[in-house]
Design a protein around this motif. Structure first.
Motif, PDB file in Angstrom:
ATOM      1  N   LEU A   1       0.828  -1.266  -0.301  1.00 62.26           N
ATOM      2  CA  LEU A   1       0.181   0.101   0.032  1.00 62.26           C
ATOM      3  C   LEU A   1       1.088   1.162  -0.001  1.00 62.26           C
ATOM      4  CD1 LEU A   1      -2.871   1.288   0.196  1.00 62.26           C
ATOM      5  CD2 LEU A   1      -2.790   1.092   2.835  1.00 62.26           C
ATOM      6  N   THR A   2       0.614   2.096  -1.083  1.00 60.42           N
ATOM      7  CA  THR A   2       1.268   3.663  -0.964  1.00 60.42           C
ATOM      8  C   THR A   2       0.326   4.497  -0.426  1.00 60.42           C
ATOM      9  OG1 THR A   2       0.582   4.006  -3.268  1.00 60.42           O
ATOM     10  CG2 THR A   2       2.658   2.691  -2.961  1.00 60.42           C
ATOM     11  N   VAL A   3       0.980   5.675  -0.269  1.00 59.98           N
ATOM     12  CA  VAL A   3       0.304   6.994   0.451  1.00 59.98           C
ATOM     13  C   VAL A   3      -0.449   7.237  -0.748  1.00 59.98           C
ATOM     14  CG1 VAL A   3       0.516   8.910   0.876  1.00 59.98           C
ATOM     15  CG2 VAL A   3       1.951   7.680   1.908  1.00 59.98           C
TER      16      VAL A   3
ATOM     17  N   SER B   1      -1.644  13.132   8.902  1.00 56.70           N
ATOM     18  CA  SER B   1      -0.219  13.267   8.381  1.00 56.70           C
ATOM     19  C   SER B   1      -0.566  13.175   6.777  1.00 56.70           C
ATOM     20  CB  SER B   1       0.879  12.275   8.566  1.00 56.70           C
ATOM     21  OG  SER B   1       0.918  12.658  10.202  1.00 56.70           O
ATOM     22  N   ILE B   2      -1.001  12.259   6.238  1.00 62.59           N
ATOM     23  CA  ILE B   2      -1.315  12.039   4.686  1.00 62.59           C
ATOM     24  C   ILE B   2      -2.049  13.052   4.258  1.00 62.59           C
ATOM     25  CG2 ILE B   2      -2.346  10.644   3.173  1.00 62.59           C
ATOM     26  CD1 ILE B   2      -1.288   8.226   4.987  1.00 62.59           C
ATOM     27  N   ALA B   3      -3.345  13.359   4.884  1.00 63.10           N
ATOM     28  CA  ALA B   3      -4.259  14.439   4.524  1.00 63.10           C
ATOM     29  C   ALA B   3      -3.509  15.818   4.625  1.00 63.10           C
ATOM     30  CB  ALA B   3      -5.219  14.606   5.433  1.00 63.10           C
TER      31      ALA B   3
ATOM     32  N   SER C   1      -9.632   6.723   0.067  1.00 57.94           N
ATOM     33  CA  SER C   1     -10.337   7.367   1.543  1.00 57.94           C
ATOM     34  C   SER C   1     -11.431   8.081   0.597  1.00 57.94           C
ATOM     35  CB  SER C   1      -9.324   8.202   1.795  1.00 57.94           C
ATOM     36  OG  SER C   1      -8.816   9.358   1.144  1.00 57.94           O
ATOM     37  N   ALA C   2     -11.488   8.251  -0.807  1.00 57.44           N
ATOM     38  CA  ALA C   2     -12.578   8.965  -1.486  1.00 57.44           C
ATOM     39  C   ALA C   2     -13.956   7.953  -1.439  1.00 57.44           C
ATOM     40  CB  ALA C   2     -12.247   9.107  -2.959  1.00 57.44           C
TER      41      ALA C   2
ATOM     42  N   LYS D   1     -11.969   7.439   7.301  1.00 53.93           N
ATOM     43  CA  LYS D   1     -11.936   6.056   6.379  1.00 53.93           C
ATOM     44  C   LYS D   1     -10.474   5.681   6.185  1.00 53.93           C
ATOM     45  CE  LYS D   1     -13.558   4.446   1.654  1.00 53.93           C
ATOM     46  NZ  LYS D   1     -14.215   4.601   0.401  1.00 53.93           N
ATOM     47  N   MET D   2      -9.593   6.622   5.984  1.00 60.74           N
ATOM     48  CA  MET D   2      -8.043   6.363   5.883  1.00 60.74           C
ATOM     49  C   MET D   2      -7.834   5.664   6.983  1.00 60.74           C
ATOM     50  SD  MET D   2      -5.438   9.013   4.186  1.00 60.74           S
ATOM     51  CE  MET D   2      -6.422  10.808   4.655  1.00 60.74           C
TER      52      MET D   2
END
Length: 247
Positions: free
Chosen positions: A14-16, A216-218, A23-24, A110-111
């Motif tokens: 799984l990648t960022v 962090s990803i957001a 997450s959409a 969701k993420m």
């Protein structure tokens, strides 16, 4: 026009960028056969260790300063130990879930669930197949537990992640189809089987940094958007200066 897709989770690849895409709304996940094999092996390891008579933190004994208190006997899967384990796990969800609004948006919620399900598929959480199924059902139906954004003291964000567990149990609220509704109502509407955290499920749901990782990803994706947009903004600003674009 975008089209929803099903993404495979194996705990390894799984990648960022893929996580952000999942997450959409409408995006779904499926655990690979290899991932399911790791989930089963991961669940079995602490159960077998308890059977050998070892004290397992969060499984046969309590947490923190209460670690000397017994929670369940060696044969955890047998009654009355199984019921004692479920009761212990459910109580932990109820006492840890605390926080203040505003709630995180649906994509972060969701993420966070996708991150934890992928970690299960990696084989390191000790969580049950029932837990993996419960997470996957919420992800694939865009059922997003409401997670308070304030109230946690550290990066381990125990109180934040615990709201996911409480919602899986049907005892908290979720965001579903654009509305805040009781999790129990959504579970009934979707005809989902009851979920009762058992074994290592409780400590593995609440004691991890999946919500912080999702935040962090957001933030990274927002920064990428600003960087991509900035040349257009600058160019538009120069053009607004009476067509003076020489700088």
């Amino acid at each position: 026009m975008s089209f929803a897709a099903t993404h495979n989770l194996d705990g390894r690849t799984l990648t960022v960028d893929e996580l952000w895409a999942i997450s959409a709304p409408g995006e779904k996940v499926a655990v690979t056969p290899e991932g399911w094999a790791r989930i089963k092996a991961s669940y079995k390891a602490p159960i077998d260790a308890a059977t050998d008579g070892r004290d397992i933190y969060g499984l046969t004994v309590n947490y923190g300063a209460l670690k000397d208190q017994k929670v369940a006997g060696a044969s955890v899967e047998a009654e009355p130990n199984r019921s004692a384990s479920i009761k212990f796990n459910e109580r932990q969800m109820r006492i840890q879930a605390a926080g203040l609004e505003p709630y995180f948006d649906d994509r972060i919620s969701k993420m966070a669930m996708v991150i934890r399900l992928n970690q299960m598929a990696a084989g390191y959480t000790g969580m049950s197949e029932a837990a993996a199924n419960a997470f996957q059902e919420y992800i694939n139906n865009d059922v997003c537990p409401l997670i308070p954004s304030r109230g946690s003291e550290g990066a381990n964000d125990l109180s934040m992640a615990t709201h996911i567990g409480l919602a899986l149990m049907g005892e908290w609220d979720v965001s579903y189809q654009g509305k805040r509704v009781p999790a129990a109502q959504v579970r009934k509407q979707l005809k989902l089987q009851p979920y009762h955290p058992f074994g290592m499920d409780g400590i593995s749901i609440l004691s991890n940094s999946n919500v912080a990782e999702a935040q962090s990803i957001a933030a990274v994706k927002k920064a990428e958007h600003y960087l991509a947009l900035s040349p257009v903004v600058i160019a538009s600003s120069l053009e607004a200066l009476n067509g003076n674009v020489s700088p």
